[in-house]
Design a protein around this motif. Sequence first.
Motif, PDB file in Angstrom:
ATOM      1  N   LEU A 218      46.564  34.299   5.907  1.00 39.19           N
ATOM      2  CA  LEU A 218      45.544  34.361   6.941  1.00 39.19           C
ATOM      3  C   LEU A 218      45.853  35.500   7.898  1.00 39.19           C
ATOM      4  N   THR A 219      44.817  36.176   8.379  1.00 37.29           N
ATOM      5  CA  THR A 219      45.009  37.196   9.400  1.00 37.29           C
ATOM      6  C   THR A 219      45.448  36.517  10.691  1.00 37.29           C
ATOM      7  N   LEU A 220      46.459  37.063  11.330  1.00 34.99           N
ATOM      8  CA  LEU A 220      47.021  36.447  12.527  1.00 34.99           C
ATOM      9  C   LEU A 220      46.415  37.029  13.786  1.00 34.99           C
ATOM     10  N   ASP A 221      46.249  36.179  14.773  1.00 29.80           N
ATOM     11  CA  ASP A 221      45.840  36.611  16.105  1.00 29.80           C
ATOM     12  C   ASP A 221      47.036  36.432  17.022  1.00 29.80           C
ATOM     13  N   PRO A 222      47.748  37.520  17.369  1.00 31.38           N
ATOM     14  CA  PRO A 222      48.979  37.391  18.158  1.00 31.38           C
ATOM     15  C   PRO A 222      48.781  36.705  19.510  1.00 31.38           C
ATOM     16  N   SER A 223      47.559  36.706  20.014  1.00 35.83           N
ATOM     17  CA  SER A 223      47.337  36.095  21.328  1.00 35.83           C
ATOM     18  C   SER A 223      47.243  34.576  21.258  1.00 35.83           C
ATOM     19  N   THR A 224      46.943  34.031  20.088  1.00 35.34           N
ATOM     20  CA  THR A 224      46.792  32.575  19.973  1.00 35.34           C
ATOM     21  C   THR A 224      47.724  31.960  18.924  1.00 35.34           C
ATOM     22  N   ASP A 225      48.071  32.717  17.880  1.00 32.86           N
ATOM     23  CA  ASP A 225      48.931  32.184  16.825  1.00 32.86           C
ATOM     24  C   ASP A 225      50.395  32.366  17.215  1.00 32.86           C
ATOM     25  N   THR A 226      50.986  31.303  17.743  1.00 30.59           N
ATOM     26  CA  THR A 226      52.362  31.396  18.233  1.00 30.59           C
ATOM     27  C   THR A 226      53.386  30.953  17.203  1.00 30.59           C
ATOM     28  N   LYS A 227      52.916  30.366  16.104  1.00 28.83           N
ATOM     29  CA  LYS A 227      53.830  29.924  15.064  1.00 28.83           C
ATOM     30  C   LYS A 227      53.245  30.234  13.693  1.00 28.83           C
ATOM     31  N   VAL A 228      54.108  30.586  12.791  1.00 27.27           N
ATOM     32  CA  VAL A 228      53.732  30.738  11.389  1.00 27.27           C
ATOM     33  C   VAL A 228      54.725  29.929  10.568  1.00 27.27           C
ATOM     34  N   TYR A 229      54.244  28.983   9.811  1.00 29.54           N
ATOM     35  CA  TYR A 229      55.121  28.144   9.011  1.00 29.54           C
ATOM     36  C   TYR A 229      55.348  28.815   7.655  1.00 29.54           C
ATOM     37  N   MET A 230      56.624  29.058   7.368  1.00 34.07           N
ATOM     38  CA  MET A 230      56.986  29.773   6.156  1.00 34.07           C
ATOM     39  C   MET A 230      57.520  28.799   5.107  1.00 34.07           C
ATOM     40  N   ARG A 231      57.276  29.097   3.861  1.00 33.33           N
ATOM     41  CA  ARG A 231      57.868  28.317   2.790  1.00 33.33           C
ATOM     42  C   ARG A 231      58.086  29.209   1.573  1.00 33.33           C
ATOM     43  N   PRO A 232      59.078  28.898   0.751  1.00 30.89           N
ATOM     44  CA  PRO A 232      59.364  29.753  -0.402  1.00 30.89           C
ATOM     45  C   PRO A 232      58.233  29.719  -1.416  1.00 30.89           C
ATOM     46  N   VAL A 233      57.931  30.877  -1.955  1.00 34.23           N
ATOM     47  CA  VAL A 233      56.850  30.992  -2.927  1.00 34.23           C
ATOM     48  C   VAL A 233      57.376  31.454  -4.283  1.00 34.23           C
ATOM     49  N   ALA A 234      58.482  32.160  -4.297  1.00 36.16           N
ATOM     50  CA  ALA A 234      59.045  32.610  -5.563  1.00 36.16           C
ATOM     51  C   ALA A 234      59.845  31.490  -6.219  1.00 36.16           C
ATOM     52  N   GLY A 235      60.218  31.715  -7.460  1.00 34.84           N
ATOM     53  CA  GLY A 235      61.127  30.829  -8.171  1.00 34.84           C
ATOM     54  C   GLY A 235      62.253  31.674  -8.726  1.00 34.84           C
ATOM     55  N   PHE A 236      63.089  31.092  -9.538  1.00 35.94           N
ATOM     56  CA  PHE A 236      64.150  31.912 -10.102  1.00 35.94           C
ATOM     57  C   PHE A 236      64.564  31.404 -11.477  1.00 35.94           C
ATOM     58  N   ILE A 237      65.114  32.327 -12.261  1.00 36.71           N
ATOM     59  CA  ILE A 237      65.691  31.995 -13.551  1.00 36.71           C
ATOM     60  C   ILE A 237      67.187  31.789 -13.344  1.00 36.71           C
ATOM     61  N   ARG A 238      67.686  30.646 -13.752  1.00 37.76           N
ATOM     62  CA  ARG A 238      69.123  30.389 -13.700  1.00 37.76           C
ATOM     63  C   ARG A 238      69.689  30.710 -15.078  1.00 37.76           C
ATOM     64  N   ILE A 239      70.413  31.817 -15.157  1.00 40.05           N
ATOM     65  CA  ILE A 239      70.863  32.345 -16.441  1.00 40.05           C
ATOM     66  C   ILE A 239      72.321  31.959 -16.685  1.00 40.05           C
ATOM     67  N   ASN A 240      72.544  31.218 -17.734  1.00 40.83           N
ATOM     68  CA  ASN A 240      73.892  30.791 -18.115  1.00 40.83           C
ATOM     69  C   ASN A 240      74.315  31.567 -19.358  1.00 40.83           C
ATOM     70  N   ILE A 241      75.290  32.457 -19.193  1.00 41.59           N
ATOM     71  CA  ILE A 241      75.681  33.364 -20.272  1.00 41.59           C
ATOM     72  C   ILE A 241      77.069  32.997 -20.797  1.00 41.59           C
ATOM     73  N   TYR A 242      77.181  32.912 -22.118  1.00 36.27           N
ATOM     74  CA  TYR A 242      78.469  32.622 -22.757  1.00 36.27           C
ATOM     75  C   TYR A 242      78.464  33.246 -24.147  1.00 36.27           C
ATOM     76  N   SER A 243      79.551  33.104 -24.876  1.00 38.07           N
ATOM     77  CA  SER A 243      79.610  33.592 -26.250  1.00 38.07           C
ATOM     78  C   SER A 243      80.375  32.580 -27.097  1.00 38.07           C
ATOM     79  N   SER A 244      79.683  31.985 -28.073  1.00 34.48           N
ATOM     80  CA  SER A 244      80.313  30.966 -28.908  1.00 34.48           C
ATOM     81  C   SER A 244      81.419  31.550 -29.789  1.00 34.48           C
ATOM     82  N   THR A 245      81.334  32.854 -30.052  1.00 35.21           N
ATOM     83  CA  THR A 245      82.446  33.553 -30.693  1.00 35.21           C
ATOM     84  C   THR A 245      83.159  34.321 -29.594  1.00 35.21           C
ATOM     85  N   ALA A 246      84.445  34.135 -29.477  1.00 37.87           N
ATOM     86  CA  ALA A 246      85.201  34.693 -28.350  1.00 37.87           C
ATOM     87  C   ALA A 246      85.015  36.204 -28.231  1.00 37.87           C
ATOM     88  N   LEU A 247      84.492  36.642 -27.075  1.00 39.51           N
ATOM     89  CA  LEU A 247      84.326  38.060 -26.775  1.00 39.51           C
ATOM     90  C   LEU A 247      85.092  38.363 -25.496  1.00 39.51           C
TER      91      LEU A 247
END
Length: 265
Positions: free
Chosen positions: A38-67
Motif C-alpha cells: 500500500l502507498t504510505l501517507d507519512p502524516s497518518t501512517d505511523t506503523k507498518v507491520y512487517m512479516r517475512p515473505v520469502a522462504g528458503f531451501i535447506r540444503i543438506n550436502i553429503y557424499s555416500s562415497t567418502a570424498l
Amino acid sequence: LNDTNGPDKVTLTIPSVQKQSVAGDFAVENMPMVSSSLTLDPSTDTKVYMRPVAGFIRINIYSSTALSESVRAVTYSAIDSPIAGNDMTAVESSGEFFISQGDKMSVSLSVAEPYALTTSLSDSKPLYLVLAASQTKGLLTVTTDKAIYTYENYYANVGRNKYYDLNIDLSRAASRQSIEGDWGGGDGSISNPYIIRTAEDIVRLSEGINSSDYTTYYKKYYRQVCDIDMSGIVINSIGAISNRAFQGHYDGGGFTISNATMTQK
C-alpha cells in the motif's frame, strides 16, 4: 513514519548473492521482511507491520562415497520464473502475500568457513538459500575445493516463511568438473570455464591478457570458486592495453577478491 518527509513506500530485496558464516547457522540478514503493498501517507501512517515473505531451501550436502572435499558454495538457477532481485513487489490477495517483478533468475550462497563433507545425511549440516516463495524447477550446482557438481531439473516448492528440504548426495551428481590443476581443468568455454581459485590465477589472467598471446584469454569464460586474498601481490591492470581490453565473462560466484594492488602500464 510520523515524519512528513518520511518514506512513501516499502520495497523488498532478496539478495541474489548471499553468505553464510558456517554450515548449520542461518543468516538472518538474508531473510527479507515486507509489508502490504500500500502507498504510505507519512502524516497518518505511523506503523507498518512487517512479516517475512520469502522462504528458503535447506540444503543438506553429503557424499555416500567418502570424498575428502569441502563445500564452498551452492547456486540455484531457476528456468521458469525470477526468484530474487531488487524492488520486488508483494501483493496481498485473500490474506496471502505473493511476490512479483523479481529480476534475478539465480541465487548463490558462499560459505565463509568451507564445510567438510560427511558420509551420511544424518551427520550433514545445512546450508540455507533464501528465495522468493514459489514453485520452480532449475539447475543446482555445488562447488567444493576440488570440483563443481551439477544437478539438472531440481524442483523446489518454497512457501512463505517456510523451508524446502533438499538432500544432496554428491556421489550421484549428474556431472563433476574438477577444478584442480591449471585453470581447474577448464578450457575457457561457457560449459567448461577457466577456474579462478588462487591469487596466482588472478596473476595469470592479468599477465595473459596483457601479453602478445592475449587472444587466448580476453574473450574466455571464467568462474571464481572461493574468496581470494591478494595481500603482498602487485599486478598490472587486467586489459590495460587498449586493444587488449577484457571482453570475456567473469562469474564471481558471490566471492571476493581482497587486498588487491594494481598498477597500470
